[in-house]
Design an enzyme around this catalytic site. Structure first.
Site, short mmCIF file in Angstrom:
data_model
loop_
_atom_site.label_atom_id
_atom_site.label_comp_id
_atom_site.label_asym_id
_atom_site.label_seq_id
_atom_site.Cartn_x
_atom_site.Cartn_y
_atom_site.Cartn_z
N LYS A 270 0.68 -1.17 0.05
CA LYS A 270 0.14 -0.09 0.02
C LYS A 270 0.84 1.37 -0.03
CE LYS A 270 -4.38 -1.53 1.90
NZ LYS A 270 -5.44 -1.42 3.02
N GLY B 57 -8.21 2.69 18.09
CA GLY B 57 -7.37 1.85 17.14
C GLY B 57 -6.55 3.07 16.14
N ASN C 156 -5.81 4.76 21.35
CA ASN C 156 -4.86 3.49 21.00
C ASN C 156 -4.24 2.97 22.19
OD1 ASN C 156 -4.45 1.78 18.67
ND2 ASN C 156 -2.32 2.74 18.86
N ARG C 157 -3.56 1.82 22.06
CA ARG C 157 -2.84 1.09 22.96
C ARG C 157 -1.21 1.59 22.91
NH1 ARG C 157 -2.85 -5.02 22.12
NH2 ARG C 157 -1.77 -4.38 20.28
P1 NDP Z 1 -3.34 -2.84 12.03
O1 NDP Z 1 -2.73 -3.82 12.43
O2 NDP Z 1 -2.70 -1.56 11.31
O3 NDP Z 1 -3.93 -2.09 13.34
C1 NDP Z 1 -4.75 -2.79 14.21
C2 NDP Z 1 -5.15 -1.91 15.40
O4 NDP Z 1 -5.67 -2.48 16.54
C3 NDP Z 1 -4.03 -1.27 16.07
O5 NDP Z 1 -4.55 0.35 16.39
C4 NDP Z 1 -3.79 -2.06 17.39
O6 NDP Z 1 -3.39 -1.59 18.48
C5 NDP Z 1 -5.19 -2.51 17.52
N1 NDP Z 1 -5.40 -3.45 18.45
C6 NDP Z 1 -5.22 -4.94 18.04
N2 NDP Z 1 -5.44 -5.63 19.03
C7 NDP Z 1 -5.51 -4.83 20.20
C8 NDP Z 1 -5.76 -5.15 21.52
N3 NDP Z 1 -5.74 -6.30 21.97
N4 NDP Z 1 -6.22 -4.00 22.39
C9 NDP Z 1 -6.02 -2.96 21.66
N5 NDP Z 1 -5.74 -2.37 20.52
C10 NDP Z 1 -5.68 -3.53 19.84
O7 NDP Z 1 -4.86 -3.48 11.40
P2 NDP Z 1 -5.54 -2.39 10.25
O8 NDP Z 1 -6.11 -1.14 10.73
O9 NDP Z 1 -5.25 -2.67 8.76
O10 NDP Z 1 -6.97 -3.40 10.31
C11 NDP Z 1 -7.82 -3.35 11.45
C12 NDP Z 1 -8.85 -4.20 11.06
O11 NDP Z 1 -9.62 -3.49 10.30
C13 NDP Z 1 -8.66 -5.63 10.69
O12 NDP Z 1 -9.34 -6.51 11.34
C14 NDP Z 1 -9.38 -5.57 9.08
O13 NDP Z 1 -9.78 -6.91 8.82
C15 NDP Z 1 -10.37 -4.44 9.14
N6 NDP Z 1 -10.54 -3.80 8.05
C16 NDP Z 1 -11.83 -3.88 7.67
C17 NDP Z 1 -12.09 -3.23 6.43
C18 NDP Z 1 -13.60 -3.01 5.86
O14 NDP Z 1 -13.83 -2.63 4.85
N7 NDP Z 1 -14.32 -3.46 6.87
C19 NDP Z 1 -10.93 -2.56 5.48
C20 NDP Z 1 -9.83 -2.24 6.11
C21 NDP Z 1 -9.46 -3.26 7.62
P3 NDP Z 1 -1.67 -1.02 18.72
O15 NDP Z 1 -1.46 -0.02 17.72
O16 NDP Z 1 -1.68 -0.53 20.14
O17 NDP Z 1 -1.02 -2.40 18.44
#
Ligand code: NDP
Length: 281
Positions: free
Chosen positions: A69, A128, A152-153
């Site tokens: 991306k 997030g 965010n965490r």
């Molecule tokens: P990233 O890996 O870039 O980000 C994940 C985020 O989730 C981070 O902010 C992370 O926090 C947080 N997170 C994960 N686990 C935990 C936890 N246990 N406690 C607190 N925070 C947590 O992923 P993406 O942003 O690319 O994707 C996120 C979700 O969005 C995915 O499940 C994906 O399937 C979905 N998605 C859906 C779309 C749709 O069209 N419906 C399109 C794009 C994505 P930290 O920074 O602290 O690690």
């Protein structure tokens, strides 16, 4: 009709089971468009060759998923406004002979939201700060949200996103460090779970927000498409909130790509039905 269909596709890695293929192919067939959507596994080292190949083979556009991306940007001629601010592209489209990078994740979310609430003047709380959150925060800020709270965490990621929104849009962004159960602010108009918590097979994982704190006037959305009905949305609905599932974002993202490439507004119900079959909703 030409013998060869117009080509669109996805440069991804790995291909896995890409639900977008099913949605796009069903919509092309429904609208009797002689297009195909093909998923191609592209190792990062061969991305430039893949883009040259797509151009040489007459593709009208393509999606790209992680890890391409950001790397794709240097192979394009320009970026649309939100893609430039977000710093990531998931859709390439030809305009006036140039290849332009768009980010349709945020646009997909925006288009799923606007039938329910006009984002102008709203306070949006986004849980997030990853790729999905970044796309949604920027797109809603450009669409007129006045306040964006990023929760965010990891503090560095959250602070960086709040800074980006403050510097590149007119919205006022605040970062909240997410250490324990988060109590949602009572004046939130839109609340979005943009974390990966709750994605199958971990559908039973709970987003740590205080259940009683969902403001009943808020529209609450989840980006998780699978399962569409998440625990987070269930908790919000139980407190009287209107809810939006992650299928809506996915359908609207695909519909935006479709419109960019073909000029035709697709039937979103057809796309949603295909996704419901894919995810067994
Ligand atoms: P990233 O890996 O870039 O980000 C994940 C985020 O989730 C981070 O902010 C992370 O926090 C947080 N997170 C994960 N686990 C935990 C936890 N246990 N406690 C607190 N925070 C947590 O992923 P993406 O942003 O690319 O994707 C996120 C979700 O969005 C995915 O499940 C994906 O399937 C979905 N998605 C859906 C779309 C749709 O069209 N419906 C399109 C794009 C994505 P930290 O920074 O602290 O690690």
């Amino acid at each position: 009709m030409n013998f060869l269909p117009t080509l669109t596709g996805s440069l991804s890695q790995p291909a896995a089971d890409n639900p977008t293929v099913a949605i796009m192919e069903a919509a092309y067939a429904h609208h009797s468009l002689h297009y195909r959507y093909i998923n191609m596994d592209v190792p990062p080292a061969l991305l430039a060759d893949a883009v040259r190949g797509a151009k040489a083979q007459g593709y009208v556009g393509f999606n790209c998923s992680l890890p391409h991306k950001v790397a794709i940007i240097e192979h394009l001629d320009g970026l649309a406004e939100s893609a430039r601010i977000i710093g990531a592209v998931n859709c390439a489209v030809q305009r006036d002979g140039k290849w332009i990078g768009e980010n349709t994740d945020g646009k997909g979310f925006l288009h799923s939201l606007t039938p329910v609430v006009n984002p102008t003047g709203t306070h949006v709380v986004i849980l997030g700060a990853g790729g999905a959150s970044r796309a949604i925060a920027v797109e809603l800020a450009l669409a007129g949200a006045t306040r964006v709270t990023i929760v965010n965490r990891a503090a560095d990621r959250g602070q960086e996103l709040a800074k980006l929104v403050n510097e590149k849009t007119r919205a006022q962004a605040t970062f909240v460090h997410w250490e324990h159960e988060y109590s949602l602010p009572g004046d939130a108009d839109v609340v979005v779970n943009a974390t990966s918590i709750g994605l199958a097979p971990d559908w039973h994982a709970r987003v740590p927000v205080v259940a009683d704190s969902f403001p009943s006037q808020a529209v609450v959305a989840d980006v998780i498409p699978n399962p569409p009905r998440t625990l987070f949305l269930g908790e919000a609905e139980a407190r009287g909130c209107r809810i939006l599932d992650g299928l809506g974002m996915l359908v609207n993202q695909a519909a935006t790509n479709f419109h960019f490439w073909t000029g035709v507004e697709p039937d979103k119900d057809v796309m949603r039905r295909v996704l419901e079959q894919v995810f067994g909703a």
